[in-house]
Design a protein around this motif. Structure first.
Motif, PDB file in Angstrom:
ATOM      1  N   ALA A  97       0.835  -1.207   0.000  1.00  0.00           N
ATOM      2  CA  ALA A  97       0.000   0.000   0.000  1.00  0.00           C
ATOM      3  C   ALA A  97       0.868   1.255   0.000  1.00  0.00           C
ATOM      4  N   LEU A  98       1.886   1.291   0.859  1.00  0.00           N
ATOM      5  CA  LEU A  98       2.799   2.436   0.863  1.00  0.00           C
ATOM      6  C   LEU A  98       3.528   2.557  -0.472  1.00  0.00           C
ATOM      7  N   GLY A  99       3.896   1.417  -1.037  1.00  0.00           N
ATOM      8  CA  GLY A  99       4.541   1.427  -2.348  1.00  0.00           C
ATOM      9  C   GLY A  99       3.630   1.993  -3.423  1.00  0.00           C
ATOM     10  N   ALA A 100       2.344   1.635  -3.383  1.00  0.00           N
ATOM     11  CA  ALA A 100       1.395   2.146  -4.376  1.00  0.00           C
ATOM     12  C   ALA A 100       1.209   3.653  -4.239  1.00  0.00           C
ATOM     13  N   VAL A 101       1.109   4.139  -3.012  1.00  0.00           N
ATOM     14  CA  VAL A 101       0.937   5.585  -2.796  1.00  0.00           C
ATOM     15  C   VAL A 101       2.182   6.344  -3.260  1.00  0.00           C
ATOM     16  N   THR A 102       3.358   5.886  -2.821  1.00  0.00           N
ATOM     17  CA  THR A 102       4.589   6.593  -3.226  1.00  0.00           C
ATOM     18  C   THR A 102       4.855   6.405  -4.719  1.00  0.00           C
ATOM     19  N   GLY A 103       4.447   5.266  -5.263  1.00  0.00           N
ATOM     20  CA  GLY A 103       4.597   5.051  -6.705  1.00  0.00           C
ATOM     21  C   GLY A 103       3.732   6.011  -7.509  1.00  0.00           C
ATOM     22  N   ALA A 104       2.500   6.234  -7.052  1.00  0.00           N
ATOM     23  CA  ALA A 104       1.611   7.167  -7.752  1.00  0.00           C
ATOM     24  C   ALA A 104       2.159   8.597  -7.673  1.00  0.00           C
ATOM     25  N   ILE A 105       2.698   8.968  -6.518  1.00  0.00           N
ATOM     26  CA  ILE A 105       3.294  10.305  -6.375  1.00  0.00           C
ATOM     27  C   ILE A 105       4.497  10.440  -7.302  1.00  0.00           C
ATOM     28  N   THR A 106       5.345   9.415  -7.334  1.00  0.00           N
ATOM     29  CA  THR A 106       6.522   9.428  -8.206  1.00  0.00           C
ATOM     30  C   THR A 106       6.113   9.526  -9.671  1.00  0.00           C
ATOM     31  N   PHE A 107       5.097   8.777 -10.043  1.00  0.00           N
ATOM     32  CA  PHE A 107       4.596   8.795 -11.422  1.00  0.00           C
ATOM     33  C   PHE A 107       4.129  10.206 -11.796  1.00  0.00           C
ATOM     34  N   ALA A 108       3.373  10.836 -10.902  1.00  0.00           N
ATOM     35  CA  ALA A 108       2.885  12.196 -11.157  1.00  0.00           C
ATOM     36  C   ALA A 108       4.041  13.193 -11.237  1.00  0.00           C
ATOM     37  N   LEU A 109       5.027  13.046 -10.345  1.00  0.00           N
ATOM     38  CA  LEU A 109       6.187  13.948 -10.386  1.00  0.00           C
ATOM     39  C   LEU A 109       6.960  13.801 -11.692  1.00  0.00           C
ATOM     40  N   GLY A 110       6.952  12.605 -12.251  1.00  0.00           N
ATOM     41  CA  GLY A 110       7.643  12.390 -13.520  1.00  0.00           C
ATOM     42  C   GLY A 110       7.103  13.291 -14.627  1.00  0.00           C
ATOM     43  N   PHE A 111       5.805  13.555 -14.600  1.00  0.00           N
ATOM     44  CA  PHE A 111       5.218  14.439 -15.621  1.00  0.00           C
ATOM     45  C   PHE A 111       5.564  15.905 -15.385  1.00  0.00           C
ATOM     46  N   LEU A 112       5.999  16.228 -14.171  1.00  0.00           N
ATOM     47  CA  LEU A 112       6.467  17.588 -13.914  1.00  0.00           C
ATOM     48  C   LEU A 112       7.906  17.768 -14.390  1.00  0.00           C
ATOM     49  N   VAL A 113       8.628  16.654 -14.509  1.00  0.00           N
ATOM     50  CA  VAL A 113      10.004  16.697 -14.996  1.00  0.00           C
ATOM     51  C   VAL A 113      10.023  16.700 -16.514  1.00  0.00           C
ATOM     52  N   TRP A 114       9.327  15.722 -17.093  1.00  0.00           N
ATOM     53  CA  TRP A 114       9.294  15.567 -18.536  1.00  0.00           C
ATOM     54  C   TRP A 114       7.851  15.684 -19.007  1.00  0.00           C
ATOM     55  N   PRO A 115       7.515  16.721 -19.726  1.00  0.00           N
ATOM     56  CA  PRO A 115       6.140  16.818 -20.251  1.00  0.00           C
ATOM     57  C   PRO A 115       5.845  15.618 -21.155  1.00  0.00           C
ATOM     58  N   TYR A 116       4.578  15.261 -21.246  1.00  0.00           N
ATOM     59  CA  TYR A 116       4.182  14.098 -22.037  1.00  0.00           C
ATOM     60  C   TYR A 116       4.675  14.212 -23.478  1.00  0.00           C
ATOM     61  N   GLU A 117       4.632  15.409 -24.030  1.00  0.00           N
ATOM     62  CA  GLU A 117       5.082  15.600 -25.423  1.00  0.00           C
ATOM     63  C   GLU A 117       6.541  15.207 -25.574  1.00  0.00           C
TER      64      GLU A 117
END
Length: 183
Positions: free
Chosen positions: A46-66
């Motif tokens: 559960a902690l892995g899923a929560v931190t994984g979702a946060i990490t995934f979202a932060l990735g889009f702040l680093v590299w835009p989808y385009e």
């Protein structure tokens, strides 16, 4: 935001790899320590899923989808990160739903295989992320030996689709057989 994504990514990786270790220990031991570790699996996932979702979202702040979708390496990293998050979340649901029965009969071997596959997904996701920031790992060399160049777009050849279909049918047959077993 790049450093935040890189730092944050270590949390789900550590939690999910610890979960893999818990699975291995629990599959091969029925001692009290192993049973106690088995009870910690759901909170770890559960902690892995929560931190994984946060990490995934932060990735889009680093590299835009385009930007991610314009590069084969970026697409591969996004694909593997999506698979990893979805996969480990699925394992969370399975562990939560089945509880202690997960460690009996054929289920224990299935969860062992799933845990090892999840660890492999994490390794590939991390290797691709390392390439994106200019820090490649030896995992990429292993992937090359297996026939996948990380700088090209990942695809699923027809043969692999047949193997996946056969695996799905085999898992369904095991599940049906397991339900028919007494106890």
């Amino acid at each position: 935001m790049g450093p935040y994504h890189a730092v944050m990514s270590h949390f789900p990786v550590a939690l999910w790899l610890t979960a893999t270790l818990v699975i291995v220990i629990r599959v091969f031991s029925d001692r009290q320590l192993a049973r106690n570790l088995g009870r910690v699996l759901v909170p770890l996932l559960a902690l892995g899923a929560v931190t994984g979702a946060i990490t995934f979202a932060l990735g889009f702040l680093v590299w835009p989808y385009e930007a991610l979708s314009a590069s084969p390496l970026g697409r591969n990293h996004l694909l593997m990160a999506s698979w990893s998050l979805g996969y480990w979340t699925m394992l969370l649901f399975i562990a939560w739903r089945h509880g202690e029965t997960l460690w009996h009969g054929v289920s224990r071997w299935i969860i062992l295989g799933l845990g090892i596959l999840g660890a492999d997904l994490l390794a590939i996701t991390g290797a691709l992320g390392g390439h994106l920031i200019g820090n490649p790992t030896m995992v990429s060399d292993v992937l090359r030996l297996l026939g996948w160049e990380v700088y090209t777009t990942f695809y699923l050849p027809t043969t692999m689709l047949v193997i996946i279909g056969a695996a799905v049918l085999a898992l369904l047959a095991i599940a049906i057989h397991g339900r028919r077993q007494p106890g």
